[in-house]
Scaffold this active site. Structure first.
Site, mmCIF file in Angstrom:
data_model
loop_
_atom_site.group_PDB
_atom_site.id
_atom_site.type_symbol
_atom_site.label_atom_id
_atom_site.label_comp_id
_atom_site.label_asym_id
_atom_site.label_seq_id
_atom_site.Cartn_x
_atom_site.Cartn_y
_atom_site.Cartn_z
ATOM 1 N N LYS A 106 0.701 -1.080 0.011
ATOM 2 C CA LYS A 106 -0.011 -0.062 -0.037
ATOM 3 C C LYS A 106 0.978 1.345 -0.098
ATOM 4 O O LYS A 106 2.191 1.177 0.577
ATOM 5 C CB LYS A 106 -0.695 -0.020 1.161
ATOM 6 C CG LYS A 106 -2.043 0.877 1.250
ATOM 7 C CD LYS A 106 -3.239 -0.051 0.301
ATOM 8 C CE LYS A 106 -4.451 0.716 0.314
ATOM 9 N NZ LYS A 106 -5.573 -0.230 0.123
HETATM 10 N N1 GLU Z 1 -7.390 -0.061 -2.924
HETATM 11 C C1 GLU Z 1 -8.069 -1.117 -3.396
HETATM 12 C C2 GLU Z 1 -8.127 -2.159 -1.920
HETATM 13 O O1 GLU Z 1 -8.023 -1.674 -0.670
HETATM 14 C C3 GLU Z 1 -7.674 -2.020 -4.567
HETATM 15 C C4 GLU Z 1 -6.106 -2.354 -4.286
HETATM 16 C C5 GLU Z 1 -5.944 -3.039 -5.736
HETATM 17 O O2 GLU Z 1 -6.777 -3.121 -6.536
HETATM 18 O O3 GLU Z 1 -4.469 -3.488 -5.819
HETATM 19 O O4 GLU Z 1 -8.464 -3.203 -1.824
#
Ligand code: GLU
Length: 416
Positions: A106
């Site tokens: 993240k």
């Molecule tokens: N930000 C989204 C989540 O928290 C998607 C993450 C992604 O598709 O890599 O799941």
């Protein structure tokens, strides 16, 4: 004792419970308690008024045993390292729960995107991408949108990365615009995952989704798409709130009209087809399905005793604190945990990455059918693990993820 609102500690608390119940090897437990890599970068950006502003950015990779790190990039004033560490760890568990070949990562930048121009956001995004360039890549770490970012942000990451590697590398991010290798079905995928898991949860209670009442906290990408899809599936969305306003209608909101209103007013507040209510009440309404689709730490030890929903489908990441878990369980609330309920987004991200790599693109129906298959499979795997370990679905989901990630780590062994 006041409860912790540190999301990384909240993640660790669940990890501890799940590891004990599962009987996880102590060395692996210690490994999972910390991310494998955290990068902090300082980002000088030329603002429109001529000033230079220096922003702080993060990219955290929690675990990469099962594949490249995967997870969004968040732009928000409250972003901090512990939040990004928690979100990265949740991505590790989420990708394992739906069984897609990724690890967890993240990123985030401390900024207020609502008060920045497109030019400022573009320069910020490009500088951030250049700074974390060494740990990015289709086989290393693949970002996607999250709070405060969107397909345009991903297009800037793609372009900056591609300029540096001297070729167009569209598998470096997911959640891209369609014309740049994005996937059909990706924008509404998280909301569709909420729909699929809500339907399965209601089925577990022996109740149909059609006619079920729904309250939704948050009307961003996840909340608004979940509202639309639940409405189209025949559920009655009776209350919605966002940062700036609220609207409710006991007979069911006309969600299509609400979406239109929200597009113009930038809030659900002031919608003619409903009336305002006290924002806090959204979590304690007597509905069949409650969808928290906003921030972390919304259902807490304090308000959990008043939650009257039969099912909570966690569209957001970390909306429930560790202290609230046993209270909801005690009160018979069926919680579909975030690492299952909101995994539709990353599942279709995986499909997007696959399509980029094979260079062959699927029809929307194909994407949606595959999403149903992955999500229902994951739902049943989580609930059978829950039953096997006689625990709650959140810990069941953690155990299922631990099983898969630790297996990968055991096969690989430790490099020393
Ligand atoms: N930000 C989204 C989540 O928290 C998607 C993450 C992604 O598709 O890599 O799941």
């Amino acid at each position: 004792m006041s409860e912790t609102h540190n999301p990384f500690e909240a993640m660790q608390a669940r990890l501890r419970v799940a590891s004990e119940l599962y009987g996880l090897d102590d060395a692996l437990f210690k490994v999972f308690m910390a991310p494998v890599r955290s990068m902090i970068v300082s980002l000088p950006v030329h603002m429109d008024d001529g000033r230079w502003e220096v922003f702080t950015g993060y990219r955290v990779q929690h675990n990469i045993a099962r594949g490249p790190a995967k997870g969004g990039i968040r732009y928000d004033l409250h972003v901090n390292l512990d939040e990004i560490k928690a979100l990265a760890a949740w991505m590790t568990w989420k990708t394992a729960v739906v069984d897609v070949p990724f690890g967890g990562g993240k990123g985030g930048i401390v900024c207020d995107p609502a008060h920045m121009s497109q030019g400022e956001l573009e320069r910020l995004t490009r500088r951030y991408t250049a700074e974390i360039m060494d740990i990015l890549g289709p086989d290393r770490d693949v970002p996607a949108p999250d709070m405060g970012t969107n397909s345009q942000t991903m297009a800037w990451v793609l372009d900056t990365y591609s300029m540096h590697v001297r070729k167009t590398e569209n598998a470096v991010v997911t959640g891209k615009p369609l014309g740049l290798g994005g996937s059909l079905g990706r924008p509404e995928a998280t909301g569709r995952g909420v729909l699929i898991t809500a339907r399965e949860a209601m089925q577990r209670l022996g109740k149909p989704l059609a006619g079920a009442t729904v309250a939704i906290q948050g009307f961003g990408n996840v909340g608004s798409q979940a509202a639309r899809l639940l409405h189209e599936a025949g559920a009655r969305v009776i209350a919605v709130c966002d940062n700036h306003g609220t609207t409710k209608n006991e007979r069911g909101l006309d969600v299509h009209a609400l979406l239109k209103h929200n597009q113009e007013a930038r809030t659900v507040g002031g919608f003619k087809g409903g009336e305002a209510f006290d924002k806090e009440e959204v979590l304690t309404m007597p509905v069949d399905i409650l969808v928290p689709a906003a921030l972390e730490n919304q259902i807490t030890g304090l308000n959990a005793p008043r939650v009257r929903a039969k099912v909570v489908v966690e569209g957001a990441n970390g909306p429930t604190t560790a202290e609230a878990d046993p209270i909801l369980l005690e009160n018979g609330v069926l919680v579909v945990p975030d690492i299952l309920a909101n995994a539709g987004g990353v599942t279709v991200s995986y499909f997007e990455w696959v399509q980029n790599r094979i260079g062959f693109y699927w029809r929307e129906r194909e994407v949606n059918e595959k999403l149903v298959e992955y999500m229902t499979h994951a739902f049943h795997a989580v609930f059978s693990t829950t039953d096997k370990y006689k625990t709650n679905p959140r810990i069941g989901a953690y155990i299922l993820a631990l099983e898969r990630v630790s297996q990968a780590m055991q096969h690989r062994g430790f490099y020393a």
